[in-house]
Write a protein that holds these residues in place. Structure first.
Motif, PDB file in Angstrom:
ATOM      1  N   LEU A  75       0.820  -1.210   0.000  1.00 34.65           N
ATOM      2  CA  LEU A  75       0.000   0.000   0.000  1.00 34.65           C
ATOM      3  C   LEU A  75       0.855   1.262   0.000  1.00 34.65           C
ATOM      4  CD1 LEU A  75      -2.916  -0.927   2.445  1.00 34.65           C
ATOM      5  CD2 LEU A  75      -2.929  -0.886  -0.070  1.00 34.65           C
TER       6      LEU A  75
ATOM      7  N   HIS B  72      -1.533   0.173  -6.002  1.00 32.89           N
ATOM      8  CA  HIS B  72      -1.074   0.703  -7.274  1.00 32.89           C
ATOM      9  C   HIS B  72       0.176  -0.041  -7.756  1.00 32.89           C
ATOM     10  CE1 HIS B  72       1.153   2.704  -4.124  1.00 32.89           C
ATOM     11  NE2 HIS B  72       1.973   3.310  -4.976  1.00 32.89           N
TER      12      HIS B  72
ATOM     13  N   GLU C 112      -1.082   5.935  -6.757  1.00 38.01           N
ATOM     14  CA  GLU C 112      -1.530   5.697  -5.395  1.00 38.01           C
ATOM     15  C   GLU C 112      -2.632   4.650  -5.399  1.00 38.01           C
ATOM     16  OE1 GLU C 112      -2.985   9.403  -3.949  1.00 38.01           O
ATOM     17  OE2 GLU C 112      -4.747   9.434  -5.252  1.00 38.01           O
ATOM     18  N   PRO C 113      -2.892   4.025  -4.257  1.00 41.16           N
ATOM     19  CA  PRO C 113      -3.975   3.034  -4.191  1.00 41.16           C
ATOM     20  C   PRO C 113      -5.320   3.658  -4.553  1.00 41.16           C
ATOM     21  CG  PRO C 113      -2.545   2.851  -2.279  1.00 41.16           C
ATOM     22  CD  PRO C 113      -2.149   4.108  -2.984  1.00 41.16           C
ATOM     23  N   ARG C 114      -6.188   2.828  -5.059  1.00 39.23           N
ATOM     24  CA  ARG C 114      -7.523   3.294  -5.471  1.00 39.23           C
ATOM     25  C   ARG C 114      -8.573   2.620  -4.581  1.00 39.23           C
ATOM     26  NH1 ARG C 114      -9.098   2.563 -11.701  1.00 39.23           N
ATOM     27  NH2 ARG C 114      -7.155   3.793 -11.859  1.00 39.23           N
ATOM     28  N   HIS C 115      -9.341   3.408  -3.878  1.00 41.36           N
ATOM     29  CA  HIS C 115     -10.374   2.888  -2.986  1.00 41.36           C
ATOM     30  C   HIS C 115     -11.696   2.776  -3.746  1.00 41.36           C
ATOM     31  CE1 HIS C 115      -8.054   3.237   0.804  1.00 41.36           C
ATOM     32  NE2 HIS C 115      -7.416   4.176   0.128  1.00 41.36           N
ATOM     33  N   GLN C 116     -12.270   1.606  -3.742  1.00 46.30           N
ATOM     34  CA  GLN C 116     -13.574   1.387  -4.374  1.00 46.30           C
ATOM     35  C   GLN C 116     -14.133   0.065  -3.872  1.00 46.30           C
ATOM     36  OE1 GLN C 116     -12.075   1.048  -8.588  1.00 46.30           O
ATOM     37  NE2 GLN C 116     -13.272  -0.859  -8.561  1.00 46.30           N
ATOM     38  N   GLU C 117     -15.397  -0.155  -4.149  1.00 48.65           N
ATOM     39  CA  GLU C 117     -16.018  -1.414  -3.736  1.00 48.65           C
ATOM     40  C   GLU C 117     -15.446  -2.557  -4.560  1.00 48.65           C
ATOM     41  OE1 GLU C 117     -20.355  -3.628  -3.176  1.00 48.65           O
ATOM     42  OE2 GLU C 117     -20.235  -1.690  -4.215  1.00 48.65           O
TER      43      GLU C 117
ATOM     44  N   ALA D 239      -6.694  -7.093  -0.593  1.00 48.07           N
ATOM     45  CA  ALA D 239      -7.370  -5.991  -1.267  1.00 48.07           C
ATOM     46  C   ALA D 239      -8.887  -6.118  -1.134  1.00 48.07           C
ATOM     47  CB  ALA D 239      -6.969  -5.957  -2.740  1.00 48.07           C
TER      48      ALA D 239
ATOM     49  N   ASP E 223      -9.870  -5.166   2.480  1.00 45.68           N
ATOM     50  CA  ASP E 223      -9.792  -3.758   2.853  1.00 45.68           C
ATOM     51  C   ASP E 223     -10.401  -2.823   1.821  1.00 45.68           C
ATOM     52  OD1 ASP E 223      -8.521  -4.659   5.087  1.00 45.68           O
ATOM     53  OD2 ASP E 223      -6.525  -3.952   4.527  1.00 45.68           O
ATOM     54  N   GLN E 224     -10.926  -3.407   0.719  1.00 47.61           N
ATOM     55  CA  GLN E 224     -11.611  -2.610  -0.303  1.00 47.61           C
ATOM     56  C   GLN E 224     -10.702  -1.520  -0.885  1.00 47.61           C
ATOM     57  OE1 GLN E 224     -15.470  -3.192  -1.107  1.00 47.61           O
ATOM     58  NE2 GLN E 224     -14.141  -4.951  -0.700  1.00 47.61           N
ATOM     59  N   VAL E 225      -9.530  -1.931  -1.304  1.00 44.61           N
ATOM     60  CA  VAL E 225      -8.584  -0.989  -1.899  1.00 44.61           C
ATOM     61  C   VAL E 225      -7.722  -1.720  -2.926  1.00 44.61           C
ATOM     62  CG1 VAL E 225      -6.951  -1.383   0.003  1.00 44.61           C
ATOM     63  CG2 VAL E 225      -6.733   0.666  -1.427  1.00 44.61           C
TER      64      VAL E 225
END
Length: 428
Positions: free
Chosen positions: A32, A380, A399-404, A372, A375-377
Motif C-alpha cells: 500500500l 497501485h 496511489e492506491p484506489r479505494h472502491q467497492e 485488497a 480492505d476494499q482498496v
C-alpha cells in the motif's frame, strides 16, 4: 450470495515470506505504501552477471524459523515454504492434530527446486570427489521437497502433490486444492515459494532472455511501459489454507479472507516448437511469422470467468501477470481489453515491488488480492510512468484506489507457454 458461491472453497489463512516483508500484514503495508524491495543481489557477488538486481526476503534467519535438522537437509526454498506454511496454519487458527489426518492435503507450486543446495553439492563433486556429496542432495533439490516436508511436519497425510508450471504454478496449485476439496479433502495447505538467487539459479533464468539488465532498480522492471525491458527475479512467496466452507464453519474458523470462485488453465506451445504456434506479428515482432490461432491467455481468462459463473462486468480488479517483456505485455493487454473492453477494469501489478517469484509469485498475488478484497482498496503499480502504445488497460498508478471490490481476477503465465487464471470472491 448464490448457492454455488456459498459452497465455494474458502481461504482461511495466509502465510507470507516475501521481499516486501515477513508476514501478511507487513507485506500488505509495504504494498500500500508502494515501498520497493528490489536491490542489488547480496546472496552472492553478482558483478560478473548482466542481472544484478533482485527481490530478496529481508531478515529471514532459517534457524529461527525451521528445525535445525531440516536446515542441513533442505534448501532455502523449502525453508521459506515451511515458514510460510506454519504462518498460514497459525493464521487460520487450526490445529491439524485435531482433524482427520487423511483429510488434510498439501499441494505446492515449484519452479526450480533446490538450486542453491544443488549448486553447493555439485561444487563438492567437481572440486573434490563423490564422497563429498551429501545424501540429502537426492531430495533437497527435488521439486516436491517442500510439499513433503510440510506434510511430514504437520501430519497432513491426505493427497499431496506439486505443480511445476513456473509462474503459473501457484494458481494451478490452488486449482488443484479446489479439486481436492470437492473430492473429500477437508483442508489443503497450498501455494508456493522460490529461492533461486544463486549463480546456478540465475544462470538458468538468464537462458529465457526475458530478464532485465537495467541497473537502476526504479527503472528495471516496468510492465506495460514504453521502456519495458524484461523483469527482475525474486525469492519468497506465500502459502494459503483452503478449506471447504462446511469444514471451516464446523470448526468455527474465525476469519475468511475470500472464496475460490473460478479457475482455468491453458497452454501456448513455444514458437517454432513441434506443434507450436508462433505469436501473432503484432505481439511477437516483425521477425516472427503470423498465426491463425491467437494466444491462449484470453481463452483461459474467459474459461475462469465461466467456471465462476460470472460475466466480465462482475470483475472489479485484475492482478496482472505483467511479465515486463513488451511482446508478452501486449498479449496480456489485448486479452484483458478483449474480455473487459478497453480500460474496462482496473489492473494492477504489485509484483514490481518484489520481482517475479516464479513458483511463489502467483500465490503472493493471490494473498495480495485477498487483502485488497478485505480492505476494499486496489494497490497501485510502482514503476511504470509511460504506458506503451496499444495497451488499452486501466493500469492503477500513483496511489492506491479505494472502491467497492467484490471479485478479483489473478492472471499468471509460466515460461514455456503455461497460463492460468483464478477468480476470487469477497468473504461475504
Amino acid at each position: 450470495m448464490t448457492t454455488a458461491t456459498a459452497k465455494a472453497p474458502v481461504i482461511t489463512g495466509l502465510g507470507v515470506v516475501a521481499p516486501t516483508g515477513i508476514g501478511a500484514e507487513a507485506h500488505w503495508s509495504a504494498v500500500l505504501e508502494g515501498r520497493p524491495a528490489i536491490g542489488r543481489i547480496s546472496r552472492f557477488d553478482p558483478s560478473a552477471y548482466p542481472v544484478r538486481l533482485a527481490g530478496e526476503v529481508p531478515g529471514f534467519v532459517a534457524k529461527e524459523q525451521v528445525p535445525s535438522r531440516l536446515i542441513q537437509q533442505t534448501d532455502r526454498w523449502t525453508h521459506l515454504g515451511l515458514s510460510a506454511a506454519e504462518a498460514a496454519i497459525d493464521d487460520a487458527d487450526v490445529n491439524p492434530a485435531e482433524l482427520p489426518e487423511y483429510e488434510l492435503a498439501v499441494v505446492t507450486s515449484s519452479s526450480s527446486g533446490g538450486t542453491e543446495f544443488g549448486q553447493h553439492e555439485m561444487e563438492n563433486l567437481y572440486q573434490h570427489n563423490p564422497e563429498w556429496v551429501g545424501a540429502y542432495q537426492s531430495i533437497a533439490w527435488f521439486y516436491a521437497a517442500t510439499t513433503g516436508q510440510v506434510s511430514i511436519r504437520h501430519g497432513l497425510r491426505g493427497p499431496c502433490g506439486v505443480i511445476c508450471t513456473e509462474q503459473a504454478g501457484g494458481l494451478d496449485a490452488i486449482g488443484q486444492a479446489r479439486r481436492l476439496i470437492r473430492t473429500g479433502s477437508r483442508l489443503v495447505v497450498t501455494g508456493g515459494t522460490d529461492a533461486s538467487l544463486c549463480p546456478y539459479g540465475l544462470t538458468a533464468q538468464l537462458s529465457t532472455g526475458s530478464l532485465s539488465t537495467v541497473q537502476d532498480p526504479a527503472r528495471a522492471y516496468l510492465p506495460f511501459d514504453s521502456e519495458a525491458s524484461g523483469y527482475l527475479p525474486g525469492e519468497g512467496g506465500a502459502m494459503l489454507i483452503v478449506e471447504s466452507a462446511e469444514a471451516a464453519e464446523a470448526r468455527g474458523a474465525r476469519k475468511i479472507y475470500g472464496r475460490v470462485l473460478g479457475y482455468a488453465a491453458g497452454f501456448d506451445p513455444p514458437p517454432r516448437s513441434a506443434g507450436g504456434t508462433p505469436w501473432p506479428p503484432s505481439a511477437a515482432g516483425p521477425d516472427s511469422p503470423g498465426s491463425e490461432r491467437p494466444p491462449a491467455l484470453r481463452r483461459t481468462i474467459a474459461a475462469a470467468l465461466a467456471d465462476a459463473g460470472l460475466e466480465p462486468g462482475a470483475v472489479d480488479v485484475v492482478f496482472a501477470d505483467a511479465l515486463g517483456v513488451p511482446s508478452a505485455d501486449l498479449i496480456e493487454a489485448e486479452a484483458l481489453a478483449g474480455i473487459f473492453g478497453p480500460r474496462g477494469v482496473p489492473v494492477t501489478a504489485p509484483k514490481t515491488l518484489t520481482g517475479r517469484l516464479y513458483g511463489g509469485g502467483a500465490p503472493l498475488d493471490v494473498a495480495t488480492a485477498l487483502l485488497a478484497l478485505r480492505d476494499q482498496v486496489i494497490p497501485h503499480t510502482v514503476g511504470p510512468t509511460a504506458p506503451a502504445p496499444g495497451h488499452e488497460i486501466d493500469l492503477v498508478l500513483g496511489e492506491p484506489r479505494h472502491q467497492e471490490l467484490r471479485t478479483a481476477l489473478v492472471v499468471a503465465r509460466g515460461h514455456g507457454g503455461f497460463n492460468a487464471a483464478l477468480v476470487l470472491g469477497r468473504a461475504d
